[in-house]
Design an enzyme around this catalytic site. Structure first.
Site, PDB file in Angstrom:
ATOM      1  N   GLY A 192      -8.284  -5.491   2.854  1.00  0.00           N
ATOM      2  CA  GLY A 192      -7.450  -5.574   3.863  1.00  0.00           C
ATOM      3  C   GLY A 192      -7.563  -4.271   4.773  1.00  0.00           C
ATOM      4  CG  ASP A 193      -4.074  -2.674   6.409  1.00  0.00           C
ATOM      5  OD1 ASP A 193      -3.478  -3.379   5.595  1.00  0.00           O
ATOM      6  OD2 ASP A 193      -3.343  -1.716   6.732  1.00  0.00           O
ATOM      7  N   GLY A 222       1.581  -3.762   4.157  1.00  0.00           N
ATOM      8  CA  GLY A 222       1.775  -5.012   4.577  1.00  0.00           C
ATOM      9  C   GLY A 222       0.668  -6.106   4.352  1.00  0.00           C
ATOM     10  CB  THR A 280      -0.755   0.067   1.278  1.00  0.00           C
ATOM     11  OG1 THR A 280      -1.625  -1.273   1.166  1.00  0.00           O
ATOM     12  CG2 THR A 280      -1.746   1.315   1.372  1.00  0.00           C
ATOM     13  NE  ARG A 282      -7.100  -9.034   1.103  1.00  0.00           N
ATOM     14  CZ  ARG A 282      -5.880  -8.270   1.476  1.00  0.00           C
ATOM     15  NH1 ARG A 282      -5.735  -7.141   0.586  1.00  0.00           N
ATOM     16  NH2 ARG A 282      -4.993  -8.314   2.226  1.00  0.00           N
TER      17      ARG A 282
END
Length: 317
Positions: free
Chosen positions: A181-182, A203, A151, A179
């Site tokens: 992520g953060d 990450g 990212t 999907r």
């Protein structure tokens, strides 16, 4: 007052340099973050952000992005948006909304269309070729499909003391459709408070979101810790706890900036980042974890920079 920016990975450098020019001229932290991330999103050789980002398992580029104002705590985010040129701009627009400030999938794409944001097929021929090659490798060699999840995150401080943070990513290569992520989750992939400072993460999102580490870094800076102390204290004990509880850990890297223009970094892998302030010209650095819960940081060499440029532009067999 001082001004400063920090961003994740070598890919942040050119955009961060542009953002610093805006800050030097009296521009806002929000404009600096948005313009810097747009430059990363528009560069076709960065495989994990924007145009040129690698697609999901079905060959569709799904993008996540977020923006937060440290003055108002306004947060805007999009998740799983497709065929939109600059998701960071949409996220920033949504940060002004009290309701419906986080949109996902088709709803996010519809919002972009209705509000005049540029639509674009974000799958480049190069990214498609990488995807096809990976599909063949998975079938022939029984390899894990997942690879790459970098990212771009930027934190900025302007001359008025205003701070902003933004993130943008195409997420985990070969991810399942839908999907996320953060990166678009407040407190996990980003957080900022102009009275204290801000942080951004990169990450493996599935693991980063288990710790709310960006919020924790800002909280620790608020107790008087420097950005570097806060990054180290937030990350390394959590890694041990996660390994003990969950059994394994992915890659974690975090950057932070406080209201005085001081910065910090922590990571459990080799990690590059870009940084610049009123007194320090924009530059790329490399960070490593050491055995004492500290982070080692060194300037990047020109040889490394040249090899990086050659690698990201290498022909796809």
């Amino acid at each position: 007052m001082t001004y400063a920016m920090i961003g994740t990975w070598r890919m942040a450098y050119e955009g961060l340099s542009k953002g610093l020019d805006l800050l030097k001229g009296g521009g806002t932290s929000g404009d600096a973050v948005e313009s810097a991330i747009k430059k990363v999103e528009d560069y076709p050789f960065f495989k994990s952000v924007g145009y040129g980002g690698l697609p999901n398992e079905n060959g569709l580029v799904e993008l996540d992005s977020a923006f937060m104002s440290g003055d108002t705590f306004g947060v805007g985010a999009v998740m799983g948006i497709s065929d939109v040129k600059n998701p960071i701009s949409i996220a920033r627009s949504l940060s002004h909304e009290h309701f419906n400030s986080v949109l996902v999938g088709e709803g996010a794409s519809q919002y972009a269309t209705k509000n005049g944001f540029e639509r674009k097929n974000m799958l480049t021929p190069r990214a498609k070729k990488i995807w096809e090659k990976r599909k063949a490798e998975i079938a022939e060699k029984n390899l894990s499909p997942y690879d790459g999840h970098d990212t771009v995150g930027m934190v900025s401080l302007d001359q008025t003391g205003s701070m902003s943070v933004g993130t943008s990513t195409s997420g985990l290569f070969m991810k399942k459709a839908g999907r996320t992520g953060d990166s678009a989750l407040v407190g996990d992939g980003f957080y900022v408070d102009s009275d204290i400072g801000g942080a951004a993460a990169t990450g493996l999102g599935e693991d980063i979101m288990k710790g709310c580490l960006c919020y924790e870094i800002v909280r620790l800076m608020g107790t008087g810790l420097s950005p570097q102390e806060a990054c180290d204290k937030a990350l390394y004990p959590f890694l041990r706890k996660l390994k003990k509880r969950f059994g394994k850990i992915g890659e974690f890297s975090l950057v932070a900036l406080n209201k005085d223009g001081q910065w910090g970094v922590s990571t459990n892998v080799e990690f590059t980042f870009a940084m610049g302030t009123e007194k320090e010209a924009p530059a790329v650095y490399i960070a490593y974890p050491d055995e004492n819960d500290k982070t080692k940081i060194s300037p990047i060499t020109q040889e490394w920079m040249d090899a990086y440029e050659k690698r990201i532009k290498a022909p796809i067999d």
